[in-house]
Design an enzyme around this catalytic site. Structure first.
Site, PDB file in Angstrom:
ATOM      1  N   ALA A  35       2.637 -18.743  -9.755  1.00 34.21           N
ATOM      2  CA  ALA A  35       3.729 -17.917 -10.288  1.00 34.21           C
ATOM      3  C   ALA A  35       3.212 -16.531 -10.677  1.00 34.21           C
ATOM      4  O   ALA A  35       3.830 -15.506 -10.380  1.00 34.21           O
ATOM      5  CB  ALA A  35       4.352 -18.603 -11.493  1.00 34.21           C
ATOM      6  N   GLU A  36       2.039 -16.533 -11.306  1.00 28.46           N
ATOM      7  CA  GLU A  36       1.443 -15.259 -11.724  1.00 28.46           C
ATOM      8  C   GLU A  36       1.123 -14.404 -10.492  1.00 28.46           C
ATOM      9  O   GLU A  36       1.371 -13.197 -10.462  1.00 28.46           O
ATOM     10  CB  GLU A  36       0.164 -15.575 -12.521  1.00 28.46           C
ATOM     11  CG  GLU A  36      -0.567 -14.376 -13.067  1.00 28.46           C
ATOM     12  CD  GLU A  36       0.236 -13.642 -14.132  1.00 28.46           C
ATOM     13  OE1 GLU A  36      -0.017 -12.445 -14.312  1.00 28.46           O
ATOM     14  OE2 GLU A  36       1.119 -14.264 -14.755  1.00 28.46           O
ATOM     15  N   SER A  83     -22.360 -17.413  25.415  1.00 32.84           N
ATOM     16  CA  SER A  83     -22.115 -18.806  25.061  1.00 32.84           C
ATOM     17  C   SER A  83     -23.460 -19.468  24.793  1.00 32.84           C
ATOM     18  O   SER A  83     -24.504 -18.826  24.897  1.00 32.84           O
ATOM     19  CB  SER A  83     -21.335 -19.509  26.153  1.00 32.84           C
ATOM     20  OG  SER A  83     -22.065 -19.436  27.346  1.00 32.84           O
ATOM     21  N   LYS A 115     -20.703 -26.889  14.496  1.00 29.43           N
ATOM     22  CA  LYS A 115     -20.126 -26.198  15.648  1.00 29.43           C
ATOM     23  C   LYS A 115     -18.614 -26.396  15.565  1.00 29.43           C
ATOM     24  O   LYS A 115     -18.097 -27.489  15.795  1.00 29.43           O
ATOM     25  CB  LYS A 115     -20.687 -26.780  16.937  1.00 29.43           C
ATOM     26  CG  LYS A 115     -20.198 -26.048  18.178  1.00 29.43           C
ATOM     27  CD  LYS A 115     -20.916 -26.587  19.413  1.00 29.43           C
ATOM     28  CE  LYS A 115     -20.487 -25.872  20.678  1.00 29.43           C
ATOM     29  NZ  LYS A 115     -19.046 -25.716  20.830  1.00 29.43           N
TER      30      LYS A 115
END
Ligand code: IVH
Length: 679
Positions: A35-36, A83, A115
């Site tokens: 809420a704050e 890769s 991974k």
């Protein structure tokens, strides 16, 4: 408010909100209530609304861009995105280790991390501000997915610079994932719309990132883990000489870095980590498919260099895949607690990642048709996270004669009621009498996040219903051990244990009880929100649709379903019986501190729009809050007053549209005077 004041306040608010975003989304350690946080956010939105020229790209309000894109531009990477050499074979990993050891003339120091099984991306920050993001593509260039990456709450739009300055340019590499929960919910909703579900979380993440509408991407629970610096300007960053320091730096800049990364040396270290992470695999909440071993020292790395495709200093040591093939023995129609009839494939048992799997949901009749699976077919199945296995696809066997296509039964296999079709789903309409649905409700009521009744599993629930011992939820609490003894599998000890577990559950926490009732749309999170907002079961049960909608995250559709559940006569009867001494539901203080009822504006909800001459927004807010009112950011029928200043926004129109009382500044002043006198 003057422009200069606004500018200062806006900066303050942005800083504060960024900090809370970081604490919430990256550190998982929020310091303020939702809420704050909402209050801060609305204040910023409001100020930016009044001074649109002060809106900046990196403002926390600007995560979700308005317009769907036409397509994705091609973006060249700052450095090639290589890769990795990878294998699940321990012997291959050992060779990698051996090679490095030889090249270095000693045991290398590694950093090793999970991974992540997601989508590799590059994020480029220019002078600390997120400038662009792209997919890996072919490694040299990828698709520009900046707008969608901006919607990921754990991705900072601006780097934190408290601990170290932001370089002129910083390109980082990371992985975008969707949570397993998010994946399941997404699939549920796709299925409900008659659309094809994603085969696994990885595809769901990729699909979400490649949405042309950032609003849609924003609605998917995506996560980004950062693990590498691809390039930077200056190229050498002070204090960043090892992979471990890379992770430290990324963390300090406010990016999410896995806290599972470790420094290890030697084969034992690698093997130990691999085993350790594999054991944790089901509990992470997202998918991983191995561990990545990286030489830590950056200078040595660049000496070693790369092959055509892989760096020589890293290796992906994968887990065995969680895919298997097996044969469907039978397809049964299973009736769940909501009456939905699900086709379930009963398969020849196979082990996948340490779990023996023998059944998989085929979701609904359209999915069965789409996958074209039949009894006797050979299929590929997979398991993601801790979830129910899925049939991925049928494996073609040209030489085998196939059985007939699956057909949904016309009558409920449990109660013989005629089934009806609801969209792609087939449903048993006999909600209250159907034994299968009742058994499903019982199991759900006793499940882990509900009343957590040990010993009340699927099988037991079915037995209780079949033997007529439980005809509705309330009768669970009337069970006696002696009645259980004749049931299959029960003896003195187990019968007493179940009765004791039920007795223990009769003191129920409110969110668990709410969830356990199986109210449509009310999952664990919504149940917790309802409990927090209303504080007692009676308050939830009695709440109008409007009052329900005052709970953040509950929209009109959900409110209607919740209300309908409590209005249902049969449900009222059962609830009355449950609460008539059988179950005591604990109330708790509502989190939004209840305003002392004797304040003159207690319980009133107010919205401000436009500029007031005599009061700054925070002043006005403080004044009315001191009188017991609550100030919210948007107008709904639950709003009591909308205070309309000069140059109001759309909220004034909305108020008129909904017939909510509006006050101009004079009216506001009169209200304050009248109420201050009254108190
Ligand atoms: S390091 C130069 N670390 O796995 C390579 N990669 O084929 C630097 N991946 O697409 C990559 N988790 O994106 C690294 N913790 C991690 C990773 C990771 C997932 C991805 C990577 C690549 C694939 C390997």
């Amino acid at each position: 408010m003057q422009r200069a004041d606004a500018e200062q306040r806006i900066e303050e608010l942005r800083e504060t909100i960024r900090r809370h975003d970081f604490l919430y989304y990256v550190r998982d350690q929020p310091e303020i209530s939702d809420a704050e946080y909402d209050r801060l956010f609305h204040e910023l939105e409001d100020l930016e609304g009044r001074f649109p020229e002060l809106v900046s790209e990196d403002s926390p309000t600007q995560r979700v861009a308005g317009q769907p894109l036409e397509g994705f531009p091609t973006i060249e990477h700052t450095a090639p995105m290589l890769s990795l050499e990878s294998s699940q074979d321990e012997a291959v990993m050992r060779r990698f280790h051996e090679r490095l050891k030889k090249a270095l003339g000693g045991e290398p120091d590694f950093v090793i991390d999970p991974k992540f099984d997601g989508l590799s991306v590059e994020l480029v920050y220019e002078n600390g501000v997120l400038a662009r993001a792209s997919t890996r593509g072919d490694g040299r260039k990828g698709e520009g997915i900046t707008a969608n990456v901006r919607t990921i709450p754990s991705v900072p739009l601006r780097l934190r610079t408290g601990e170290r300055p932001a370089p002129a340019m910083l390109a980082i590499r990371g992985e975008i994932l969707i949570t397993v929960d998010g994946f399941e919910k997404l699939n549920e909703s796709l299925l409900a719309q008659g659309r094809e579900p994603f085969a696994n979380p990885r595809n769901a993440a990729a699909g979400s990132v490649r949405q042309l509408d950032p609003q849609l991407a924003a609605s998917r629970p995506l996560e980004l883990f950062a693990y590498d610096i691809l390039a930077s300007e200056p190229a050498e960053l002070p204090g960043v000489e090892s992979q471990w320091q890379v992770l430290e730096a990324l963390r300090e800049w406010g990016l999410r870095v896995s806290d599972l990364s470790r420094r290890v040396t030697g084969l034992d270290g690698i093997l130990g980590y691999h085993a350790d992470i594999e054991a944790k695999r089901d509990d992470l909440g997202y998918e991983i498919d191995g561990v990545v071993i990286k030489l830590s020292d950056l200078a040595t790395r660049s000496d070693l260099g790369t092959t055509a495709r892989h760096p020589r200093w890293a290796f992906a040591f994968k887990f065995p895949p969680r895919k298997e093939t097996t044969r469907i023995l039978k397809i049964i129609a299973s009736v769940g607690r909501t009456g939905v009839v699900t086709p379930v494939a009963m398969m020849r048992p196979v082990e996948i990642g340490g779990v023996t799997v023998s059944r998989a949901s085929l979701h609904n009749r359209e999915e069965v048709a789409r996958k074209d699976v039949r009894e006797g077919d050979r299929v590929r199945i997979q398991r993601a996270g801790d979830v129910i296995p899925q049939v991925v696809e049928r494996i073609d066997e040209p030489d085998r004669e196939r059985g007939p296509a699956f057909r949904m039964p016309e009558r409920c296999p449990s109660c013989d009621t005629e089934l009806i079709e609801r969209g792609p789903f087939t449903v048993c309409p006999n909600s209250f009498e159907c034994p299968a649905q009742l058994a499903g409700r019982l199991t759900h009521f006793g499940s882990r996040h509900a009343l957590d009744i040990e010993g009340l599993g699927d099988e037991t629930a079915k037995l209780l219903v079949e033997h007529g011992l439980v005809r509705d939820l309330s009768q669970l609490f009337d069970l006696e051990a002696a009645e259980l003894l004749p049931l299959e599998g029960f003896a003195d000890k187990s019968a007493n244990a179940l009765v004791a577990a039920i007795a223990k559950a009769s003191h129920a926490e409110l969110p668990r009880f709410l969830y356990g009732l199986g109210i449509p749309e009310v999952g664990v999170a919504v149940a917790a929100d309802l409990a927090r907002h209303f504080g007692s079961f009676a308050a939830v049960q009695g709440a109008s649709e409007e009052e329900l909608q005052a709970v953040p995250g509950i929209g009109p559709r959900m409110a209607e379903q919740i209300r309908a559940f409590f209005d249902q006569e049969h449900n009222q009867k059962i609830l009355a019986r449950l609460l008539d001494g059988r179950v005591v539901v604990e109330s708790r203080e509502p989190a939004t501190r209840s305003e002392p009822a004797d304040l003159p504006l207690a319980g009133k909800k107010m919205v401000f729009t436009g500029t007031l001459e005599g009061y700054s927004r925070p002043e006005a807010k403080k004044l009315v809050e001191a009188l017991g009112a609550r100030v919210t950011g948007s107008v709904s029928t639950a709003t009591d007053y909308v205070v309309v200043g000069a140059d109001p926004g759309s909220k004034a129109d909305k108020a008129r549209e909904l017939g909510v009382e509006t006050l101009d500044e004079a009216g506001f002043r009169r209200l304050l005077e009248a109420t201050t006198r009254a108190s």
